[in-house]
Design a protein around this motif. Structure first.
Motif, PDB file in Angstrom:
ATOM      1  N   ASP A 181       0.809  -1.225   0.000  1.00  0.00           N
ATOM      2  CA  ASP A 181       0.000   0.000   0.000  1.00  0.00           C
ATOM      3  C   ASP A 181       0.844   1.278   0.000  1.00  0.00           C
ATOM      4  OD1 ASP A 181       1.074  -0.141   2.510  1.00  0.00           O
ATOM      5  OD2 ASP A 181      -0.836  -0.120   3.589  1.00  0.00           O
ATOM      6  N   GLY A 182       2.166   1.124  -0.174  1.00  0.00           N
ATOM      7  CA  GLY A 182       3.011   2.312  -0.223  1.00  0.00           C
ATOM      8  C   GLY A 182       3.560   2.718   1.135  1.00  0.00           C
ATOM      9  N   ALA A 257       1.382   5.086   4.050  1.00  0.00           N
ATOM     10  CA  ALA A 257       2.116   5.697   2.932  1.00  0.00           C
ATOM     11  C   ALA A 257       2.454   7.159   3.197  1.00  0.00           C
ATOM     12  CB  ALA A 257       1.292   5.557   1.657  1.00  0.00           C
ATOM     13  N   GLU A 258       1.532   7.904   3.842  1.00  0.00           N
ATOM     14  CA  GLU A 258       1.761   9.347   4.067  1.00  0.00           C
ATOM     15  C   GLU A 258       2.952   9.602   4.971  1.00  0.00           C
ATOM     16  OE1 GLU A 258      -1.777   8.315   5.723  1.00  0.00           O
ATOM     17  OE2 GLU A 258      -1.399   7.430   3.744  1.00  0.00           O
ATOM     18  N   ARG A 259       3.369   8.596   5.705  1.00  0.00           N
ATOM     19  CA  ARG A 259       4.481   8.765   6.653  1.00  0.00           C
ATOM     20  C   ARG A 259       5.811   8.249   6.103  1.00  0.00           C
ATOM     21  NH1 ARG A 259       4.494  11.744  11.412  1.00  0.00           N
ATOM     22  NH2 ARG A 259       2.353  11.937  12.131  1.00  0.00           N
TER      23      ARG A 259
END
Ligand code: ADP
Length: 262
Positions: A181-182, A257-259
């Motif tokens: 999921d990135g 993913a945002e991190r």
């Protein structure tokens, strides 16, 4: 007192409204119980080493100087030192917890995970003293947006536990890899004593231990996973625990993913 008054007052109001407020009051009471339990636990945890320390001190004090060999004396002092260190560790962890709870997260910055993992590796290998077989699978292109001091403490807490709760000559596998999921996952898999399923949901509670005596004997404060859980939350990460008694445990931190930067 206030809550009770409020309740009595509210009985005069419509039924739904009263129900709604009652739930609020229950929540306040629950928080209050948690706080009370916590204070009781802290007191208990500190009292035990303090009692031992005082006992040794009194013995040393009452003993005529010439009735004791230098070796004996040294032994007493060492045991007192151990108890003082235990209290120090508990207080340090309590301060960490309280800072995590009361201070807002600092502006996240890019934390170089390769260096951080290297630091954690040195620490874990020193603690193990060559008694465990470490396997490292690290993707050093993945970094995390967050706080360096918090992340190092979360990474090493899980590693230290793996060392502490695994017998000699067992393997500890540490991975830092991207997820589909990135995001990315840090995980520490040991082949140690394992944890029974019914303990798992409670492991991150303060001072919760599967085996109190064992944890204390190896120098645990019972706060490591509570701290780790907090740090995970502050990084939008999930702390996942999988374990089988007698087979071993895997503790993971999953970063979204945002991190994660690559
Ligand atoms: P402690 O300082 O007692 O290790 P933690 O909060 O770090 O406190 O962990 C809570 C409890 O979870 C420990 O006392 C131990 O019973 C259990 N535990 C943690 N990590 C492991 C592990 N890798 N293997 C087995 N049990 C573990």
């Amino acid at each position: 007192g206030h809550d009770r008054l409020l309740m009595m007052h509210l009985t005069r109001y419509a039924r739904d409204q009263r129900l709604l407020i009652t739930r609020d009051v229950t929540q306040i009471e629950k928080l209050e119980t948690t706080r009370r339990d916590f204070v009781a636990n802290v007191s208990h945890e500190l009292r035990t080493p303090l009692t031992v320390l005082t006992g040794f001190l009194e013995t040393l004090h009452d003993m005529p100087v010439d009735s004791m060999s230098a070796d004996q004396r040294e032994q007493y002092i060492e045991m007192m030192h151990e108890q003082a260190q235990r209290m120090q560790a508990i207080v340090a962890d309590l301060l960490t917890l309280s800072t995590l709870e009361s201070s807002p997260s600092a502006e996240p910055h890019e934390v170089g995970m390769a260096e951080l993992l290297e630091k954690a590796r040195k620490q874990a290998e020193a603690l193990s003293g060559g008694r465990h077989d470490f396997v490292w699978q690290v993707d050093d292109t993945l970094d995390v947006l967050g706080s360096e001091t918090e992340l190092i403490s979360a990474l090493s807490n899980l590693l230290v536990n793996a060392v502490r709760y695994s017998p000699e000559r067992t393997a500890i596998t540490v991975t830092w890899q991207g997820t589909p999921d990135g995001g990315a996952r840090y995980s520490v898999a040991d082949t140690g004593i394992g944890i029974a399923a019914h303990h798992l949901p409670r492991l991150t509670e303060r001072f919760y231990r599967v085996d109190r005596g064992r944890s204390r004997a190896i120098g645990g404060t019972g706060l490591g996973l509570a701290i780790t859980k907090h740090i995970a939350m502050r990084h939008d990460a999930e702390l996942e625990i999988a374990s089988v008694v007698g087979k071993g445990s895997t503790f993971s931190l999953r970063f979204p993913a945002e991190r994660v930067t690559r």
